[in-house]
Write a protein that holds these residues in place. Structure first.
Motif, PDB file in Angstrom:
ATOM      1  N   VAL A 145      24.954 127.500  41.941  1.00 55.19           N
ATOM      2  CA  VAL A 145      25.546 128.837  41.838  1.00 55.19           C
ATOM      3  C   VAL A 145      24.469 129.907  41.983  1.00 55.19           C
ATOM      4  O   VAL A 145      24.651 130.901  42.697  1.00 55.19           O
ATOM      5  CB  VAL A 145      26.304 128.972  40.501  1.00 55.19           C
ATOM      6  CG1 VAL A 145      26.732 130.420  40.273  1.00 55.19           C
ATOM      7  CG2 VAL A 145      27.515 128.054  40.476  1.00 55.19           C
ATOM      8  N   ASP A 146      23.321 129.728  41.308  1.00 50.21           N
ATOM      9  CA  ASP A 146      22.249 130.715  41.407  1.00 50.21           C
ATOM     10  C   ASP A 146      21.669 130.787  42.817  1.00 50.21           C
ATOM     11  O   ASP A 146      21.464 131.872  43.363  1.00 50.21           O
ATOM     12  CB  ASP A 146      21.134 130.377  40.406  1.00 50.21           C
ATOM     13  CG  ASP A 146      21.558 130.623  38.972  1.00 50.21           C
ATOM     14  OD1 ASP A 146      22.564 131.332  38.768  1.00 50.21           O
ATOM     15  OD2 ASP A 146      20.908 130.096  38.054  1.00 50.21           O
ATOM     16  N   LEU A 147      21.417 129.622  43.407  1.00 46.65           N
ATOM     17  CA  LEU A 147      20.771 129.589  44.710  1.00 46.65           C
ATOM     18  C   LEU A 147      21.694 130.138  45.795  1.00 46.65           C
ATOM     19  O   LEU A 147      21.287 130.969  46.614  1.00 46.65           O
ATOM     20  CB  LEU A 147      20.351 128.157  45.040  1.00 46.65           C
ATOM     21  CG  LEU A 147      19.602 127.961  46.359  1.00 46.65           C
ATOM     22  CD1 LEU A 147      18.275 128.708  46.339  1.00 46.65           C
ATOM     23  CD2 LEU A 147      19.372 126.492  46.631  1.00 46.65           C
TER      24      LEU A 147
ATOM     25  N   GLY B  66      36.787 125.288  41.803  1.00 42.30           N
ATOM     26  CA  GLY B  66      36.941 126.709  42.091  1.00 42.30           C
ATOM     27  C   GLY B  66      35.683 127.512  41.904  1.00 42.30           C
ATOM     28  O   GLY B  66      35.745 128.751  41.840  1.00 42.30           O
ATOM     29  N   LEU B  67      34.519 126.861  41.834  1.00 38.75           N
ATOM     30  CA  LEU B  67      33.262 127.584  41.645  1.00 38.75           C
ATOM     31  C   LEU B  67      32.627 127.990  42.959  1.00 38.75           C
ATOM     32  O   LEU B  67      31.754 128.875  42.982  1.00 38.75           O
ATOM     33  CB  LEU B  67      32.279 126.721  40.838  1.00 38.75           C
ATOM     34  CG  LEU B  67      32.805 126.191  39.504  1.00 38.75           C
ATOM     35  CD1 LEU B  67      31.719 125.400  38.794  1.00 38.75           C
ATOM     36  CD2 LEU B  67      33.312 127.323  38.629  1.00 38.75           C
ATOM     37  N   LEU B  68      32.985 127.354  44.058  1.00 36.63           N
ATOM     38  CA  LEU B  68      32.469 127.684  45.392  1.00 36.63           C
ATOM     39  C   LEU B  68      33.664 127.908  46.309  1.00 36.63           C
ATOM     40  O   LEU B  68      34.696 127.257  46.178  1.00 36.63           O
ATOM     41  CB  LEU B  68      31.597 126.551  45.947  1.00 36.63           C
ATOM     42  CG  LEU B  68      30.335 126.178  45.177  1.00 36.63           C
ATOM     43  CD1 LEU B  68      29.666 124.973  45.829  1.00 36.63           C
ATOM     44  CD2 LEU B  68      29.365 127.350  45.123  1.00 36.63           C
TER      45      LEU B  68
ATOM     46  N   TRP C  80      29.262 130.031  52.501  1.00 38.30           N
ATOM     47  CA  TRP C  80      29.744 129.399  51.271  1.00 38.30           C
ATOM     48  C   TRP C  80      29.045 130.072  50.099  1.00 38.30           C
ATOM     49  O   TRP C  80      27.814 130.027  49.982  1.00 38.30           O
ATOM     50  CB  TRP C  80      29.440 127.911  51.276  1.00 38.30           C
ATOM     51  CG  TRP C  80      30.299 127.150  52.232  1.00 38.30           C
ATOM     52  CD1 TRP C  80      29.991 126.768  53.492  1.00 38.30           C
ATOM     53  CD2 TRP C  80      31.640 126.714  51.992  1.00 38.30           C
ATOM     54  NE1 TRP C  80      31.047 126.110  54.064  1.00 38.30           N
ATOM     55  CE2 TRP C  80      32.078 126.061  53.165  1.00 38.30           C
ATOM     56  CE3 TRP C  80      32.509 126.811  50.914  1.00 38.30           C
ATOM     57  CZ2 TRP C  80      33.348 125.502  53.272  1.00 38.30           C
ATOM     58  CZ3 TRP C  80      33.774 126.249  51.016  1.00 38.30           C
ATOM     59  CH2 TRP C  80      34.178 125.609  52.179  1.00 38.30           C
ATOM     60  N   VAL C  81      29.811 130.703  49.238  1.00 39.53           N
ATOM     61  CA  VAL C  81      29.246 131.490  48.136  1.00 39.53           C
ATOM     62  C   VAL C  81      29.970 131.140  46.839  1.00 39.53           C
ATOM     63  O   VAL C  81      31.106 130.650  46.850  1.00 39.53           O
ATOM     64  CB  VAL C  81      29.363 133.003  48.417  1.00 39.53           C
ATOM     65  CG1 VAL C  81      28.619 133.375  49.679  1.00 39.53           C
ATOM     66  CG2 VAL C  81      30.822 133.424  48.517  1.00 39.53           C
TER      67      VAL C  81
END
Length: 766
Positions: free
Chosen positions: A265-267, A311-313, A328-329
């Motif tokens: 998530v951070d990267l 659902g995180l990406l 992709w974020v």
């Protein structure tokens, strides 16, 4: 006596499955609908429609898929011995009568067989779907029986006995090349076969093949259907582990999973990878992420698919910002996930893996070309089914049991024999893959199912409690996840050791001012000029940076790190870049002299416009990058002459979880409503309403005609002719096959063939 008791008695007058179903009470019918939910949608109008739907080949095949080997063998025994009593089934299975009756009772409960006055009979199409039961041939006429058969078998010559033994356990057809009558010099095997045919122990199929009658095969088998009884689940070889040790190991794996997804998530929030035109993530971006996380590409692909399912990406198509490419974020849901407790963060990921229909193991080169992570090509619903089957089998073992892969595979073959027989090749989603992914997810630990993992995979049939598995699993995992540490140990070699999982402000600080050098139980962070400059670029001073590091460290700030920070800070900002195309301004004229004559910067084509100003036709971002590469430490100057501080820009998109896969079930309320509807339909039929029980559903018409053909009852049918007119006939069906009904018309013996699709209605004659 209740209707259920009356239907269950030995004296029942049921003549068909429909009669058996009518004799059941509401609770028994509701239990049937829960066991076979396909029968409830759409709701059948009455019990006749329910029986018709329950005897379709598709519904029966679906019901057989849910049976274990013990019930399948019991069903074969019912087919062989029909009408079968409990003692008959027990003898054929080689088990106790009590166990045989338990198995048959379940088969009757799911409407695969019904109780006739003479004994249990299989539902009409069951024998066709099952095929040759236990590899037995058909019952043939003219075969010796009883003492005569036993005497013939006892007097066989050795070669004849070997021939029968070769066919005894199936398949029942063999090629012997029997010579035609009058042929000369047959071989010894053919001669033995001819003698067996003449004795009635074998039957000719054609000139080259013979068939073993069912009566002879059962005698050779000693009255048993199978060599080995499968009435009980097989013993699974396993290692008994302490459940507390298993749960502790699962907690460590859960912490690792949370850390890895947080890193993604951070990267990807700061530097999202571009989406391929065909969808998914490129091989280069997947490899770069795997290298950053220090895990294999297969685990990285699994991590991405699981985070996407949670659902995180999500794919950001860049339409809101036309200057950005599709990428992709992380989603806005990821921010809420980051703020949640570790137990709930793990439970959300584990449940997403449990329910997702994608197969990350397909990522990579394959027969059809390369499959990319996060692409539609990873969709493989069978992977979800195999995942559920394997872990459901694990859940039946004692707590802490770590089975061998071979033992678990044997248990799966017993629990789902038809499904295992059809699976063939695993297509990269075999049992080993499922167990590996379960270990990554923290559902398994040391090969055993963990307590929180058992909560994740628990079956929950209540739609209103769909979130309960996640909440239960989170509550169980929360005390097992090692707590996050709030400090690091600064070393004199410009590294910092985090003795555990970092979280909160300390994690943010270390990600800003250092780079991860190695991961594990203790993570090593490395300080460098580039990492220190990141903090200075966002407006931190050297004193603030050292103070924050000192507060986060238990060992104080070592002198080499102090020198590094202050040296980078001293050079940081001495040179300033603006737009000219670009200019370089510095109060240190000697620094500008060095920059102007630096050969590595010759491409910038400097021109001195003042003692403290250099200009260049090259754009400012390029100038900034080149000066930083040469370690001049410039900063950006705004149009007003002030500094422009770098901001930590994190890209986000709206959460768009993949379409969930729902297995439609029937709960108690729905089952009772459907039963009540059928009771009303039955009442209307028996009271003379609804045209006195006339059926117009094609499925029900076929079922009623087939039952009438077996029972010999007369029925009224409506039949459409070539011009669309419908005539009514009183017929007595003889056979229903190949889309045709052969029936005797009226009271005579003249038979006529009707096309089944032209029969518009059917009603049992009074």
């Amino acid at each position: 006596m209740t209707p259920a008791r009356a239907g269950a008695g030995r004296g029942t007058s049921a003549r068909s499955l429909a009669d058996d179903l009518r004799a059941r009470d509401d609770e028994e019918l509701a239990r049937l609908l829960r066991r076979r939910p396909d029968l409830a949608r759409p709701a059948p109008a009455d019990v006749t429609a329910l029986a018709a739907r329950a005897t379709t080949r598709t519904s029966i095949q679906r019901a057989l898929d849910g049976l274990d080997l013990a019930h399948l063998q019991a069903l074969e025994a019912v087919v062989v011995a029909a009408p079968a009593q409990g003692a008959d089934v027990a003898a054929l299975l080689g088990t106790s009568r009590r166990r045989a009756e338990e198995l048959v009772a379940h088969l009757r409960e799911v409407a695969l067989c019904w109780r006739a006055p003479e004994g249990m009979r299989p539902a009409r199409p069951v024998a066709d779907v099952v095929g040759d039961p236990a590899g037995l041939g058909p019952v043939l006429p003219g075969v010796p029986e009883g003492p005569q058969l036993r005497g013939l078998l006892a007097d066989l010559e050795p070669r004849q006995r070997q021939l029968l033994d070769a066919l005894a356990w199936g398949p029942p057809v063999g090629a012997l090349g029997l010579p035609a009558d009058g042929a000369s010099a047959p071989g010894p095997v053919a001669e033995a076969g001819r003698a067996l045919v003449e004795a009635g122990l074998l039957a000719r199929v054609d000139e080259s093949h013979v068939q073993l009658p069912r009566q002879v095969a059962l005698a050779l088998r000693g009255g048993r259907l199978h060599r080995h009884s499968a009435s009980e689940a097989p013993e699974v070889e396993h290692t008994a582990l302490d459940p507390d040790v298993v749960d502790a190991a699962a907690g460590g794996r859960a912490a690792d999973l949370v850390v890895l997804v947080t890193e993604v998530v951070d990267l990807w929030g700061a530097r999202p990878p571009r989406a391929l035109r065909t969808g998914g993530v490129s091989v280069r971006d997947l490899g770069r992420l795997a290298s950053h996380l220090e895990i294999g590409t297969d685990e990285t692909a699994w991590l991405l698919e699981t985070a996407h399912a949670a659902g995180l990406l999500a794919l950001d198509d860049g339409q809101r910002r036309s200057t950005e490419d599709p990428a992709w974020v992380p989603t806005t849901r990821a921010d809420d996930w980051l703020a949640d407790d570790p137990g709930r963060r793990w439970a959300a990921l584990a449940r997403a893996w449990w329910t997702m229909s994608s197969a990350p193991s397909l990522v990579g080169p394959g027969d059809g070309g390369r499959v990319n992570a996060l692409s539609t090509q990873t969709s493989y619903p069978l992977a979800r089914l195999r995942r559920h089957d394997a872990l459901a089998a694990l859940a039946t073992l004692p707590a802490g049991a770590a089975p061998t892969e071979e033992g678990l595979a044997a248990l799966l073959r017993w629990r789902h024999p038809l499904r295992a027989a059809r699976s063939g090749e695993d297509h990269g989603v075999g049992l080993a893959v499922v167990l590996r992914e379960a270990e990554w997810a923290g559902v398994l630990a040391r090969g055993a199912l963990s307590g929180p993992g058992a909560a994740v995979v628990a079956r929950d049939d209540s739609p209103q409690d769909a979130e309960d598995p996640v909440a239960r699993a989170a509550a169980l995992m929360e005390p097992l996840v090692p707590p996050a540490v709030d400090h690091v140990l600064l070393q004199a070699d410009l590294t910092a050791i985090a003795p555990g999982r970092l979280d909160g402000p300390v994690r943010t600080l270390m990600h800003l001012v250092s780079d991860v050098e190695s991961r594990g139980g203790a993570t090593v962070h490395r300080f460098s000029e580039i990492s220190v400059r990141r903090a200075l670029d966002v407006g931190w001073t050297a004193d603030r940076l050292l103070a924050e590091l000192g507060a986060a460290s238990r060992t104080g700030v070592p002198q080499p790190l102090d020198y590094l920070v202050r040296d980078v800070a001293r050079r940081h900002g001495q040179a300033r870049v603006g737009a000219c195309a670009a200019y370089l301004r510095s109060d240190d004229a000697a620094l500008l002299d060095r920059v102007e004559h630096d050969r590595a910067l010759g491409m910038l084509q400097w021109r001195r416009v003042a003692p403290t100003v250099l200009v260049t036709p090259v754009p400012a971002p390029t100038v900034l990058d080149l000066l930083r590469e040469e370690q001049y430490g410039p900063v950006v100057e705004g149009g007003d002459g002030g500094l422009e501080l770098a901001t930590a820009s994190l890209r986000r998109t709206t959460a768009r979880s993949p379409a969930p896969v729902h297995v439609s079930g029937v709960d108690d309320d729905v089952a009772r409503q459907v039963v009540a509807l059928m009771r009303r339909g039955e009442g209307a039929r028996t009271s003379g309403l609804d045209e006195a029980g006339t059926q117009t559903d094609p499925m029900v018409i076929s079922s009623v005609l087939r039952e009438a053909a077996v029972s010999g009852d007369a029925v009224w049918i409506g039949y459409a002719d070539e011009v669309g007119g419908v005539s009514t006939h009183l017929v007595r069906p003889v056979a229903v096959e190949a889309g045709r009904v052969r029936a005797a018309v009226g009271d005579g013996d003249v038979t006529r063939t009707f096309l089944l699709h032209r029969v518009t209605r059917v009603r049992t004659a009074d």
